[in-house]
Enzyme design. Structure first.
Site, PDB file in Angstrom:
ATOM      1  N   LYS A   1      37.582  39.338  48.747  1.00 47.91           N
ATOM      2  CA  LYS A   1      36.877  37.881  48.307  1.00 47.91           C
ATOM      3  C   LYS A   1      36.890  36.766  49.532  1.00 47.91           C
ATOM      4  CE  LYS A   1      36.359  39.276  43.813  1.00 47.91           C
ATOM      5  NZ  LYS A   1      35.884  38.358  42.306  1.00 47.91           N
TER       6      LYS A   1
ATOM      7  N   ASP B   1      30.953  34.127  40.810  1.00 45.96           N
ATOM      8  CA  ASP B   1      32.522  34.782  40.066  1.00 45.96           C
ATOM      9  C   ASP B   1      32.445  33.370  39.281  1.00 45.96           C
ATOM     10  OD1 ASP B   1      33.673  36.764  40.236  1.00 45.96           O
ATOM     11  OD2 ASP B   1      34.933  36.187  41.825  1.00 45.96           O
TER      12      ASP B   1
END
Length: 305
Positions: free
Chosen positions: A87, A123
């Site tokens: 990420k 997220d």
């Protein structure tokens, strides 16, 4: 569960699409990625929406994210999801990064188009929706401890907590080096939030757990069969909410200990669902994949797959 593709498979359509009636145009990349349930929810949503595309898994080794993006874009991919450990690298590899993803410090959703490689983070907002789903109260009402706050998911969730204005935010990590810049950023984003950082071996950990309403595990501890719990049982108490971002296995050692201690528990399947819905809508605006994704994950849980 089908085996993931590799970076070498992203060299040609022949390697990706042989034996399939739909082209691979979406993916989740990670290392490892074989355990990912993302295809199980995205493919039914694609099919129900009448979109001629296949969603696949691609195992991408560390250091190869930019190359994977380049190859997917060249092959006409619409986008991809990004899971551990990529990420941070994904954020660096995008040509355009949404301000919220920049604030969250990581990218987990990518869209390819003529203008470039666009990075988003679902997220954080997905976590907000998941907490309401599982515990019936807004995230902003909880004092929160995050185990593994130095990782991509941990930083994104911590940042979302600060943006929501949680009263207290306790960040726990194996080492404190990664947390210094994060703490400063969080204090700027959430000036009313008390931010505390410590390591897992800090003697204050147990007492700080007692001050929190919600503990969130964002470490990978619990993924492997021989893993223990990232937190000692002394950190748990009846009524505490414990959320593990891991969803396979459905009950991690942390959640098993929390259940035994009388805590309210939930695993990461709700985060998977809600971040996936938001990612899908970055690729296909004005769609509503939620009911199809929720049912697909429920069917998967019922069948034990």
């Amino acid at each position: 569960m089908s085996q993931p593709y590799t970076l070498d498979d992203l060299l040609s359509r022949d390697r990706l699409d042989a034996g399939h009636d739909k082209p691979a145009r979406l993916a989740v990349i990670g290392h490892p990625v074989a355990h990912s349930s993302s295809p199980r929810m995205h493919q039914p949503a694609l099919d129900a929406s009448g979109i001629d595309a296949r969603y696949i898994k691609v195992d991408v080794a560390p250091g190869q994210v930019a190359e994977a993006f380049s190859r997917m874009k060249a092959l006409g991919f619409i986008g991809c999801n990004v899971t551990v450990p990529h990420k941070f690298d994904a954020l660096a590899a995008c040509s355009v990064v949404h301000p919220d993803a920049r604030a969250l410090g990581a990218v987990n959703t990518v869209r390819f188009d003529a203008e470039g490689i666009h990075g988003f983070n679902t997220d954080g907002p997905g976590f907000v929706r998941a907490i309401i789903d599982d515990f019936e109260f807004p995230l902003s009402t909880f004092s929160v401890m995050i185990a593994g706050a130095g990782g991509g998911a941990g930083q994104a969730i911590a940042t979302q907590c600060a943006m929501q204005g949680v009263p207290t935010l306790v960040l726990v990590n194996r080492t404190l080096d990664k947390l210094g810049p994060l703490v400063e950023r969080l204090r700027a984003l959430g000036p009313t939030t008390e931010v505390i950082a410590l390591s897992f071996d800090d003697p204050q950990l147990e007492s700080l757990c007692q001050r929190c309403d919600l503990i969130v595990n964002t470490t990978s501890v619990g993924l492997k069969p021989d893993d223990g719990s990232p937190l000692q049982v002394d950190c748990l108490r009846p009524g505490l909410c414990v959320y593990d971002t891991i969803y396979q296995p459905a009950v991690t050692p942390l959640l098993a200990a929390a259940d035994a201690a009388g805590c309210r528990t939930a695993n990461g399947i709700s985060l998977l669902l809600h971040q996936g819905v938001l990612a899908f809508q970055h690729w296909f605006p004005q769609t509503d994949p939620l009911p199809f994704m929720r049912e697909a994950l429920a069917q998967s849980a019922r069948s034990g797959t």
